[in-house]
Scaffold this motif. Structure first.
Motif, PDB file in Angstrom:
ATOM      1  N   PRO A  38      24.013 -17.533   9.419  1.00  0.00           N
ATOM      2  CA  PRO A  38      22.641 -17.192   9.801  1.00  0.00           C
ATOM      3  C   PRO A  38      22.186 -15.968   9.012  1.00  0.00           C
ATOM      4  N   GLY A  39      20.976 -16.028   8.476  1.00  0.00           N
ATOM      5  CA  GLY A  39      20.389 -14.831   7.863  1.00  0.00           C
ATOM      6  C   GLY A  39      20.687 -14.621   6.389  1.00  0.00           C
ATOM      7  N   SER A  40      21.389 -15.551   5.745  1.00  0.00           N
ATOM      8  CA  SER A  40      21.691 -15.372   4.313  1.00  0.00           C
ATOM      9  C   SER A  40      20.474 -15.583   3.429  1.00  0.00           C
ATOM     10  N   GLY A  41      19.474 -16.291   3.962  1.00  0.00           N
ATOM     11  CA  GLY A  41      18.240 -16.480   3.192  1.00  0.00           C
ATOM     12  C   GLY A  41      17.929 -17.928   2.829  1.00  0.00           C
ATOM     13  N   LYS A  42      18.419 -18.873   3.621  1.00  0.00           N
ATOM     14  CA  LYS A  42      18.133 -20.294   3.342  1.00  0.00           C
ATOM     15  C   LYS A  42      16.631 -20.553   3.392  1.00  0.00           C
ATOM     16  N   THR A  43      15.992 -20.095   4.477  1.00  0.00           N
ATOM     17  CA  THR A  43      14.551 -20.340   4.623  1.00  0.00           C
ATOM     18  C   THR A  43      13.784 -19.578   3.544  1.00  0.00           C
ATOM     19  N   ALA A  44      14.216 -18.344   3.258  1.00  0.00           N
ATOM     20  CA  ALA A  44      13.540 -17.546   2.216  1.00  0.00           C
ATOM     21  C   ALA A  44      13.637 -18.238   0.859  1.00  0.00           C
ATOM     22  N   LEU A  45      14.807 -18.786   0.556  1.00  0.00           N
ATOM     23  CA  LEU A  45      14.978 -19.492  -0.732  1.00  0.00           C
ATOM     24  C   LEU A  45      14.036 -20.697  -0.794  1.00  0.00           C
ATOM     25  N   ARG A  73       7.658 -23.393  10.874  1.00  0.00           N
ATOM     26  CA  ARG A  73       6.356 -22.715  10.714  1.00  0.00           C
ATOM     27  C   ARG A  73       6.295 -21.973   9.389  1.00  0.00           C
ATOM     28  N   ARG A  74       7.396 -21.258   9.063  1.00  0.00           N
ATOM     29  CA  ARG A  74       7.434 -20.514   7.788  1.00  0.00           C
ATOM     30  C   ARG A  74       7.298 -21.472   6.618  1.00  0.00           C
ATOM     31  N   LEU A  75       8.023 -22.572   6.677  1.00  0.00           N
ATOM     32  CA  LEU A  75       8.052 -23.502   5.542  1.00  0.00           C
ATOM     33  C   LEU A  75       6.757 -24.301   5.434  1.00  0.00           C
ATOM     34  N   ILE A 115      17.317 -30.138   3.153  1.00  0.00           N
ATOM     35  CA  ILE A 115      17.760 -29.986   4.542  1.00  0.00           C
ATOM     36  C   ILE A 115      18.347 -28.590   4.685  1.00  0.00           C
ATOM     37  N   GLU A 116      17.725 -27.769   5.531  1.00  0.00           N
ATOM     38  CA  GLU A 116      18.311 -26.466   5.857  1.00  0.00           C
ATOM     39  C   GLU A 116      19.171 -26.652   7.093  1.00  0.00           C
ATOM     40  N   ASN A 117      20.480 -26.495   6.933  1.00  0.00           N
ATOM     41  CA  ASN A 117      21.377 -26.736   8.055  1.00  0.00           C
ATOM     42  C   ASN A 117      21.345 -25.564   9.039  1.00  0.00           C
ATOM     43  N   ILE A 162      24.340 -16.690  -4.655  1.00  0.00           N
ATOM     44  CA  ILE A 162      24.580 -15.339  -4.121  1.00  0.00           C
ATOM     45  C   ILE A 162      23.217 -14.682  -3.997  1.00  0.00           C
ATOM     46  N   ASN A 163      22.778 -14.467  -2.769  1.00  0.00           N
ATOM     47  CA  ASN A 163      21.407 -14.013  -2.509  1.00  0.00           C
ATOM     48  C   ASN A 163      21.376 -12.535  -2.084  1.00  0.00           C
ATOM     49  N   LYS A 164      20.193 -11.983  -2.118  1.00  0.00           N
ATOM     50  CA  LYS A 164      19.919 -10.575  -1.769  1.00  0.00           C
ATOM     51  C   LYS A 164      20.510  -9.627  -2.800  1.00  0.00           C
ATOM     52  N   ILE A 165      20.506 -10.014  -4.069  1.00  0.00           N
ATOM     53  CA  ILE A 165      21.085  -9.131  -5.100  1.00  0.00           C
ATOM     54  C   ILE A 165      20.265  -7.848  -5.252  1.00  0.00           C
ATOM     55  N   ASP A 166      19.018  -7.840  -4.736  1.00  0.00           N
ATOM     56  CA  ASP A 166      18.227  -6.599  -4.741  1.00  0.00           C
ATOM     57  C   ASP A 166      18.892  -5.515  -3.905  1.00  0.00           C
ATOM     58  N   LEU A 167      19.805  -5.917  -2.983  1.00  0.00           N
ATOM     59  CA  LEU A 167      20.464  -4.927  -2.111  1.00  0.00           C
ATOM     60  C   LEU A 167      21.771  -4.392  -2.695  1.00  0.00           C
ATOM     61  N   LEU A 168      22.149  -4.894  -3.881  1.00  0.00           N
ATOM     62  CA  LEU A 168      23.439  -4.485  -4.468  1.00  0.00           C
ATOM     63  C   LEU A 168      23.599  -2.964  -4.604  1.00  0.00           C
ATOM     64  N   THR A 194      20.452 -14.594  -6.838  1.00  0.00           N
ATOM     65  CA  THR A 194      19.006 -14.570  -6.561  1.00  0.00           C
ATOM     66  C   THR A 194      18.619 -13.390  -5.664  1.00  0.00           C
ATOM     67  N   SER A 195      17.364 -13.039  -5.781  1.00  0.00           N
ATOM     68  CA  SER A 195      16.732 -12.222  -4.749  1.00  0.00           C
ATOM     69  C   SER A 195      15.480 -12.971  -4.309  1.00  0.00           C
ATOM     70  N   CYS A 196      15.446 -13.342  -3.071  1.00  0.00           N
ATOM     71  CA  CYS A 196      14.297 -14.106  -2.577  1.00  0.00           C
ATOM     72  C   CYS A 196      13.158 -13.185  -2.153  1.00  0.00           C
ATOM     73  N   THR A 197      13.440 -11.897  -1.957  1.00  0.00           N
ATOM     74  CA  THR A 197      12.340 -10.980  -1.645  1.00  0.00           C
ATOM     75  C   THR A 197      11.668 -10.510  -2.935  1.00  0.00           C
ATOM     76  N   LYS A 198      12.474 -10.254  -3.975  1.00  0.00           N
ATOM     77  CA  LYS A 198      11.914  -9.798  -5.263  1.00  0.00           C
ATOM     78  C   LYS A 198      11.593 -10.973  -6.181  1.00  0.00           C
TER      79      LYS A 198
HETATM   80  N1  LIG Z   1      16.578  -7.850   0.774  1.00  0.00           N
HETATM   81  C1  LIG Z   1      16.546  -9.182   0.856  1.00  0.00           C
HETATM   82  N2  LIG Z   1      16.297  -9.780   2.035  1.00  0.00           N
HETATM   83  C2  LIG Z   1      16.260 -11.126   2.072  1.00  0.00           C
HETATM   84  C3  LIG Z   1      16.457 -11.939   0.920  1.00  0.00           C
HETATM   85  N3  LIG Z   1      16.378 -13.238   1.290  1.00  0.00           N
HETATM   86  C4  LIG Z   1      16.132 -13.241   2.605  1.00  0.00           C
HETATM   87  N4  LIG Z   1      16.059 -11.985   3.092  1.00  0.00           N
HETATM   88  C5  LIG Z   1      15.788 -11.555   4.460  1.00  0.00           C
HETATM   89  O1  LIG Z   1      16.911 -11.891   5.261  1.00  0.00           O
HETATM   90  C6  LIG Z   1      16.484 -12.279   6.561  1.00  0.00           C
HETATM   91  C7  LIG Z   1      16.991 -13.685   6.867  1.00  0.00           C
HETATM   92  O2  LIG Z   1      16.396 -14.614   5.961  1.00  0.00           O
HETATM   93  P1  LIG Z   1      16.193 -16.133   6.350  1.00  0.00           P
HETATM   94  O3  LIG Z   1      15.516 -16.789   5.200  1.00  0.00           O
HETATM   95  O4  LIG Z   1      15.549 -16.236   7.692  1.00  0.00           O
HETATM   96  O5  LIG Z   1      17.732 -16.601   6.460  1.00  0.00           O
HETATM   97  P2  LIG Z   1      18.347 -17.978   7.047  1.00  0.00           P
HETATM   98  O6  LIG Z   1      18.763 -17.675   8.443  1.00  0.00           O
HETATM   99  O7  LIG Z   1      19.533 -18.253   6.163  1.00  0.00           O
HETATM  100  O8  LIG Z   1      17.295 -19.025   6.935  1.00  0.00           O
HETATM  101  C8  LIG Z   1      14.967 -12.218   6.547  1.00  0.00           C
HETATM  102  O9  LIG Z   1      14.595 -10.962   7.100  1.00  0.00           O
HETATM  103  C9  LIG Z   1      14.621 -12.280   5.080  1.00  0.00           C
HETATM  104  O10 LIG Z   1      13.402 -11.630   4.764  1.00  0.00           O
HETATM  105  C10 LIG Z   1      16.705 -11.270  -0.333  1.00  0.00           C
HETATM  106  O11 LIG Z   1      16.905 -11.879  -1.392  1.00  0.00           O
HETATM  107  N5  LIG Z   1      16.742  -9.905  -0.294  1.00  0.00           N
END
Ligand SMILES: Nc1nc2c(ncn2[C@@H]2O[C@H](COP(=O)(O)OP(=O)(O)O)[C@@H](O)[C@H]2O)c(=O)[nH]1
Ligand SMILES: [Mg+2]
Length: 219
Positions: A38-45, A73-75, A115-117, A162-168, A194-198
């Protein structure tokens, strides 16, 4: 003389997944199953991907969670068809849930089904959804040891994101070690960062989709 006959006993899910795989093949739908904690960024990607894809792309999405319609809703904001699957207490999607969700969609009108599991690195691994590929996401806040601790999903996933590389700069995550760990359980594994925020590093992921889509068309 004794002849040993070994027969793979197919589970009910495996049988349903075979049916789904046949439908995807017949209608030439690339089906991609995204798996992570949970929270790795599937929906964000997926949000970033949908923003980049042409509005005319024939893309549809199913997203699984235990509760809430939040991800659907987000998608849905991108304008493509999306359905939420809420599983209640179940930690993974299974083929019967996919069949039910697809019941009123015409697969002939879809080129790519994402499909987002359900967020979980273990349970979704062993459920075939008839997909062409499982993709695993690992975010840099999770620790570089996860491929070693949860090897099954890294072993079978075709691609590791490998997501959230902006946080490295802010977290103690050894990127080289994470890559080595993933390739230890899956030699030669394709890995993208990847960075899905940047909105960085998405090109190799989009290229992967393009390549797999061309393969499905050629089959
Ligand atoms: N800093 C950062 N935050 C991210 C990134 N991708 C997703 N997030 C944040 O991580 C949290 C969980 O993302 P979400 O897409 O809901 O994850 P999911 O549970 O895998 O679908 C959210 O607050 C996103 O904004 C990223 O690349 N960088
Ligand atoms: Mg999500």
């Amino acid at each position: 003389m004794r002849v040993e006959v070994e027969e793979k006993v197919l589970s009910e899910n495996d049988k349903l997944a075979i049916g789904l795989r046949e439908r995807f093949a017949r209608d030439k739908v690339l089906c991609v199953n995204l798996i992570s904690s949970p929270g790795s960024g599937k929906t964000a990607l997926l949000e970033r991907t949908l923003e980049i894809l042409p509005k005319t792309a024939r893309v549809a999405l199913l997203t699984g969670d235990l509760q809430t319609e939040n991800d659907a809703r987000r998608l849905a904001r991108a304008g493509f068809p999306v359905k939420q699957i809420t599983t209640g207490d179940t930690c993974h999607l299974d083929a019967s849930m996919i069949i039910k969700a697809l019941a009123d969609w015409d697969l002939a009108g879809i080129d790519i089904l994402f499909i987002e599991n359900v967020g979980n690195l273990v349970c979704p691994t062993s459920y075939d959804l008839g997909e062409h590929a499982k993709i695993v996401l690992l975010s840099v806040t999770e620790g570089e040891d996860k491929p070693l601790k949860y090897p099954s999903i890294f072993a079978i996933a075709e691609l590791c994101i490998i997501n959230k590389i902006d946080l490295l700069p802010y977290v103690p995550f050894d990127l080289e070690r994470a890559i080595a760990n993933a390739r230890h359980v899956h030699p030669g594994m394709e890995i993208v960062q990847t960075s899905c925020t940047k909105v960085q590093g998405l090109e190799p992921w989009l290229a992967w989709i393009e390549r797999r889509r061309a393969q499905v068309m050629a089959e």
